[in-house]
Motif scaffolding. Structure first.
Motif, PDB file in Angstrom:
ATOM      1  N   VAL A  94      17.995 105.360 -25.038  1.00 52.20           N
ATOM      2  CA  VAL A  94      19.721 106.218 -25.511  1.00 52.20           C
ATOM      3  C   VAL A  94      19.381 106.253 -26.968  1.00 52.20           C
ATOM      4  O   VAL A  94      19.475 105.463 -27.583  1.00 52.20           O
ATOM      5  N   PRO A  95      19.908 107.379 -27.567  1.00 49.51           N
ATOM      6  CA  PRO A  95      20.162 107.070 -28.554  1.00 49.51           C
ATOM      7  C   PRO A  95      21.419 107.178 -29.692  1.00 49.51           C
ATOM      8  O   PRO A  95      22.185 106.728 -28.844  1.00 49.51           O
ATOM      9  N   GLY A  96      20.719 107.230 -30.220  1.00 47.56           N
ATOM     10  CA  GLY A  96      22.242 106.678 -31.310  1.00 47.56           C
ATOM     11  C   GLY A  96      23.017 105.293 -31.606  1.00 47.56           C
ATOM     12  O   GLY A  96      23.963 105.168 -31.529  1.00 47.56           O
ATOM     13  N   GLN A  97      21.622 104.338 -30.905  1.00 46.55           N
ATOM     14  CA  GLN A  97      21.718 102.825 -31.305  1.00 46.55           C
ATOM     15  C   GLN A  97      21.732 102.648 -33.075  1.00 46.55           C
ATOM     16  O   GLN A  97      21.121 103.040 -33.644  1.00 46.55           O
ATOM     17  N   ASP A  98      22.748 102.162 -33.390  1.00 46.82           N
ATOM     18  CA  ASP A  98      22.654 101.532 -34.777  1.00 46.82           C
ATOM     19  C   ASP A  98      23.423  99.512 -34.523  1.00 46.82           C
ATOM     20  O   ASP A  98      22.935  99.204 -33.967  1.00 46.82           O
TER      21      ASP A  98
ATOM     22  N   CYS B 221      24.152  96.858 -29.126  1.00 40.46           N
ATOM     23  CA  CYS B 221      24.023  95.601 -29.012  1.00 40.46           C
ATOM     24  C   CYS B 221      24.100  95.319 -27.275  1.00 40.46           C
ATOM     25  O   CYS B 221      23.706  93.569 -27.222  1.00 40.46           O
ATOM     26  N   THR B 222      24.172  95.615 -26.497  1.00 37.34           N
ATOM     27  CA  THR B 222      23.418  96.008 -25.157  1.00 37.34           C
ATOM     28  C   THR B 222      22.283  95.807 -25.120  1.00 37.34           C
ATOM     29  O   THR B 222      21.382  94.836 -24.478  1.00 37.34           O
ATOM     30  N   ALA B 223      21.470  96.572 -26.154  1.00 37.25           N
ATOM     31  CA  ALA B 223      20.163  96.860 -26.037  1.00 37.25           C
ATOM     32  C   ALA B 223      19.254  95.601 -26.654  1.00 37.25           C
ATOM     33  O   ALA B 223      17.947  95.088 -26.440  1.00 37.25           O
TER      34      ALA B 223
ATOM     35  N   THR C  86      26.307 106.796 -29.500  1.00 33.16           N
ATOM     36  CA  THR C  86      25.712 107.487 -28.438  1.00 33.16           C
ATOM     37  C   THR C  86      26.606 108.232 -28.319  1.00 33.16           C
ATOM     38  O   THR C  86      27.642 108.275 -27.450  1.00 33.16           O
ATOM     39  N   PRO C  87      26.339 109.544 -27.338  1.00 34.51           N
ATOM     40  CA  PRO C  87      26.947 110.766 -26.561  1.00 34.51           C
ATOM     41  C   PRO C  87      27.598 109.939 -25.589  1.00 34.51           C
ATOM     42  O   PRO C  87      27.002 109.323 -24.773  1.00 34.51           O
ATOM     43  N   GLU C  88      28.774 110.829 -24.496  1.00 32.66           N
ATOM     44  CA  GLU C  88      29.096 110.254 -23.938  1.00 32.66           C
ATOM     45  C   GLU C  88      28.311 110.867 -22.598  1.00 32.66           C
ATOM     46  O   GLU C  88      28.268 109.275 -21.708  1.00 32.66           O
ATOM     47  N   PHE C  89      27.405 111.853 -22.693  1.00 34.26           N
ATOM     48  CA  PHE C  89      25.594 111.347 -21.774  1.00 34.26           C
ATOM     49  C   PHE C  89      25.021 112.144 -22.056  1.00 34.26           C
ATOM     50  O   PHE C  89      25.244 112.764 -22.987  1.00 34.26           O
TER      51      PHE C  89
END
Ligand code: SF4
Ligand code: SF4
Length: 211
Positions: free
Chosen positions: A107-111, A79-81, A117-120
């Motif tokens: 930035v991976p894992g956007q849905d 949602c930020t992106a 998204t992984p922690e790092f």
């Protein structure tokens, strides 16, 4: 290049590899969200959202993470992106949209309304946003005026969706200048009712073309 030999070339190659390696940063998911929120603040999204929300256009409508009087309980990278048509227009007209997209594509894992998204993770391109709040202020005032002048409910929201679609199409046809020009004219026509915004944009472009 005069005086350029293969040793120089290999030195240059290893320099640029080292340089690009040094640009790669380990980022936390939380840090990326903070960078995004900070950038949105510079864009002036809050000013636009206020008008949009009172006109029933909130993109958070019906979301299970939305709490009455508090807002979003779980900010995520997705949602930020994500940008709506109004925010896209601000970044498109100021030529900041590519910087935004280039950052978030890393930035991976956007849905949808959540992220995996992984922690790092690693990012290479930073996000450096200019403050364009004076443009958002002008756009918000135009939207307020348009919403009250048009009896049809959802006039500005329909406009937002049309602008959004056109900017997406524009982003997808980089190699077709004819099509791009046509879409640019569409976007210009759709944003022509934004009188204050267009005046402010002229000043912005004048300042930034001399910078
Ligand atoms: S659709 Fe755009 S302007 Fe409306 S609330 Fe969402 S981000 Fe804000
Ligand atoms: S998760 Fe996204 S859509 Fe849901 S309330 Fe938060 S910002 Fe809005």
């Amino acid at each position: 290049m005069p005086g350029f030999n293969t040793n120089d070339q290999s030195q240059l190659n290893s320099q640029s590899i080292n340089q690009s390696a040094s640009n790669i940063k380990n980022m936390s998911r939380q840090m990326v969200i903070e960078i995004g929120v900070d950038a949105l603040n510079k864009v002036g999204s809050d000013l636009i959202c206020k008008v949009c929300i009172v006109n029933s256009g909130s993109c958070c409508n019906g979301c299970r993470h939305l709490e009455n009087g508090i807002g979003c309980k779980t900010r995520n990278t997705s949602c930020t992106a994500w940008l709506c048509g109004f925010l896209k227009l601000l970044l498109y007209t100021t030529e900041l949209l590519k910087d935004w997209d280039d950052f978030w594509i890393q930035v991976p894992g956007q849905d949808f309304r959540e992220d995996f998204t992984p922690e790092f993770f690693f990012v290479e391109k930073p996000l450096q946003m200019k403050s364009i709040r004076s443009l958002s202020e002008a756009l918000a005032a135009d939207l307020r005026e348009l919403a009250s002048a048009h009896i049809a409910i959802g006039f500005i929201i329909t406009l937002r969706e049309k602008i959004d679609k056109n900017i997406d199409r524009w982003s997808q046809c980089k190699d077709d200048p004819k099509k791009r020009n046509r879409i640019e004219r569409n976007i210009q026509a759709l944003s022509s009712p934004f009188r204050r915004f267009n005046n402010e944009l002229r000043d912005y472009r004048l300042i930034h073309s001399n910078a």
